[in-house]
Design an enzyme around this catalytic site. Sequence first.
Site, PDB file in Angstrom:
ATOM      1  N   HIS A   1      19.121 -75.771  74.275  1.00 21.91           N
ATOM      2  CA  HIS A   1      18.423 -74.484  74.206  1.00 21.91           C
ATOM      3  C   HIS A   1      19.392 -73.338  74.521  1.00 21.91           C
ATOM      4  O   HIS A   1      19.476 -72.356  73.779  1.00 21.91           O
ATOM      5  CB  HIS A   1      17.254 -74.483  75.196  1.00 21.91           C
ATOM      6  CG  HIS A   1      16.545 -73.177  75.311  1.00 21.91           C
ATOM      7  ND1 HIS A   1      15.273 -72.985  74.833  1.00 21.91           N
ATOM      8  CD2 HIS A   1      16.918 -71.988  75.849  1.00 21.91           C
ATOM      9  CE1 HIS A   1      14.898 -71.743  75.069  1.00 21.91           C
ATOM     10  NE2 HIS A   1      15.885 -71.112  75.700  1.00 21.91           N
ATOM     11  N   GLU A   2      20.124 -73.475  75.623  1.00 20.82           N
ATOM     12  CA  GLU A   2      21.040 -72.399  76.024  1.00 20.82           C
ATOM     13  C   GLU A   2      22.206 -72.256  75.049  1.00 20.82           C
ATOM     14  O   GLU A   2      22.613 -71.136  74.728  1.00 20.82           O
ATOM     15  CB  GLU A   2      21.539 -72.625  77.450  1.00 20.82           C
ATOM     16  CG  GLU A   2      20.458 -72.588  78.508  1.00 20.82           C
ATOM     17  CD  GLU A   2      19.608 -71.327  78.504  1.00 20.82           C
ATOM     18  OE1 GLU A   2      20.104 -70.240  78.108  1.00 20.82           O
ATOM     19  OE2 GLU A   2      18.423 -71.414  78.893  1.00 20.82           O
TER      20      GLU A   2
ATOM     21  N   GLN B   1      21.799 -63.232  76.255  1.00 26.23           N
ATOM     22  CA  GLN B   1      20.550 -62.767  76.847  1.00 26.23           C
ATOM     23  C   GLN B   1      20.743 -61.584  77.788  1.00 26.23           C
ATOM     24  O   GLN B   1      19.774 -60.937  78.176  1.00 26.23           O
ATOM     25  CB  GLN B   1      19.853 -63.909  77.580  1.00 26.23           C
ATOM     26  CG  GLN B   1      19.358 -64.992  76.649  1.00 26.23           C
ATOM     27  CD  GLN B   1      18.687 -66.084  77.424  1.00 26.23           C
ATOM     28  OE1 GLN B   1      19.332 -66.987  77.932  1.00 26.23           O
ATOM     29  NE2 GLN B   1      17.371 -65.988  77.540  1.00 26.23           N
TER      30      GLN B   1
ATOM     31  N   HIS C   1      21.593 -70.183  71.935  1.00 25.46           N
ATOM     32  CA  HIS C   1      21.772 -68.732  72.081  1.00 25.46           C
ATOM     33  C   HIS C   1      23.173 -68.298  71.655  1.00 25.46           C
ATOM     34  O   HIS C   1      23.348 -67.209  71.110  1.00 25.46           O
ATOM     35  CB  HIS C   1      21.538 -68.295  73.531  1.00 25.46           C
ATOM     36  CG  HIS C   1      20.108 -68.191  73.927  1.00 25.46           C
ATOM     37  ND1 HIS C   1      19.239 -67.289  73.364  1.00 25.46           N
ATOM     38  CD2 HIS C   1      19.389 -68.881  74.843  1.00 25.46           C
ATOM     39  CE1 HIS C   1      18.043 -67.414  73.913  1.00 25.46           C
ATOM     40  NE2 HIS C   1      18.110 -68.380  74.814  1.00 25.46           N
TER      41      HIS C   1
ATOM     42  N   CYS D   1      11.385 -69.236  77.086  1.00 23.22           N
ATOM     43  CA  CYS D   1      12.663 -68.532  77.120  1.00 23.22           C
ATOM     44  C   CYS D   1      12.456 -67.170  77.770  1.00 23.22           C
ATOM     45  O   CYS D   1      11.461 -66.490  77.486  1.00 23.22           O
ATOM     46  CB  CYS D   1      13.190 -68.368  75.698  1.00 23.22           C
ATOM     47  SG  CYS D   1      14.794 -67.556  75.583  1.00 23.22           S
ATOM     48  N   LEU D   2      13.393 -66.764  78.606  1.00 17.52           N
ATOM     49  CA  LEU D   2      13.311 -65.455  79.240  1.00 17.52           C
ATOM     50  C   LEU D   2      13.317 -64.326  78.211  1.00 17.52           C
ATOM     51  O   LEU D   2      12.766 -63.261  78.464  1.00 17.52           O
ATOM     52  CB  LEU D   2      14.468 -65.268  80.222  1.00 17.52           C
ATOM     53  CG  LEU D   2      14.481 -66.219  81.420  1.00 17.52           C
ATOM     54  CD1 LEU D   2      15.775 -66.056  82.217  1.00 17.52           C
ATOM     55  CD2 LEU D   2      13.270 -65.998  82.298  1.00 17.52           C
TER      56      LEU D   2
ATOM     57  N   GLY E   1      18.097 -71.555  82.991  1.00 17.54           N
ATOM     58  CA  GLY E   1      19.327 -71.351  82.256  1.00 17.54           C
ATOM     59  C   GLY E   1      19.385 -69.926  81.741  1.00 17.54           C
ATOM     60  O   GLY E   1      18.355 -69.261  81.594  1.00 17.54           O
TER      61      GLY E   1
END
Length: 189
Positions: free
Chosen positions: A140-141, A50, A144, A98-99, A45
Site C-alpha cells: 500500500h505504502e 502524502q 504511493h 488511507c490517510l 504507514g
Amino acid sequence: MKLPIYLYGHPVLRAVSKEVDPGYPELKKLLDDMWETMYYSEGVGLAAPQIGRNDRIVVIDADAVGDSFPECAGRKFTLINPEIEILGDQTVSRNEGCLSLPDLSESVPRVEHIRLKWVDENFEPHEEEISGFLARIVQHECDHLEGKLYIDHTSPIRRQLIRGKLNAIIDGRKHVDYPVRYAPKKRKS
C-alpha cells in the site's frame, strides 16, 4: 513537526517519486516529521507523497495492528528507495484505508508474499521476505511512490459507487482531525 496530509485529488499523489541519495538535504528532520505526522494522524504507514514530497521514502509502524496480525507485532521500518518483488500469485482481499482518503475503506486484492529490498535512514541495505498483512501495508505504502492509490485496485463499478465521497474530498468538504492539504481548486474559464 506535524505536516499536512495531502488528500485525494491533489496531483502530488499521482506523480511517480524519485530516488533518494545519501546527500538528501535534512533527511533526518524529514523522517522525524514523517513519524510525528503518521502517529498524530493515527496511521500505520506514511509515504512521502502524502506530505507533498515525491521522494521514495516510506515510514511504517505496524505494531498497532500486531494483536490482530502477529506478523506486524514490533515491526517498524524506514524504507528508502524500496523495491518489491512479488512472490507467488496467491491474493487475499481485505479492507484498506488511507490517510489521503479519509473515512473510506475498500476491499483490495493483494498478494500475500513479497520480497522487499530497501535502504534505511543510514543507507544500509536490507532485504527481507514479508507475508500477510505486513506485506499488504508495505505494498500500500509503496504504491504511493508509483502514483497509485488503493482505490486503483478496485473495480470501475466500485469506484463509481464511491464517486460522491471522492468528490467530497476533492471539493474540500471532508474534514478530519489532522492537518490536510486539499487539491488545488480549478479555475473556471
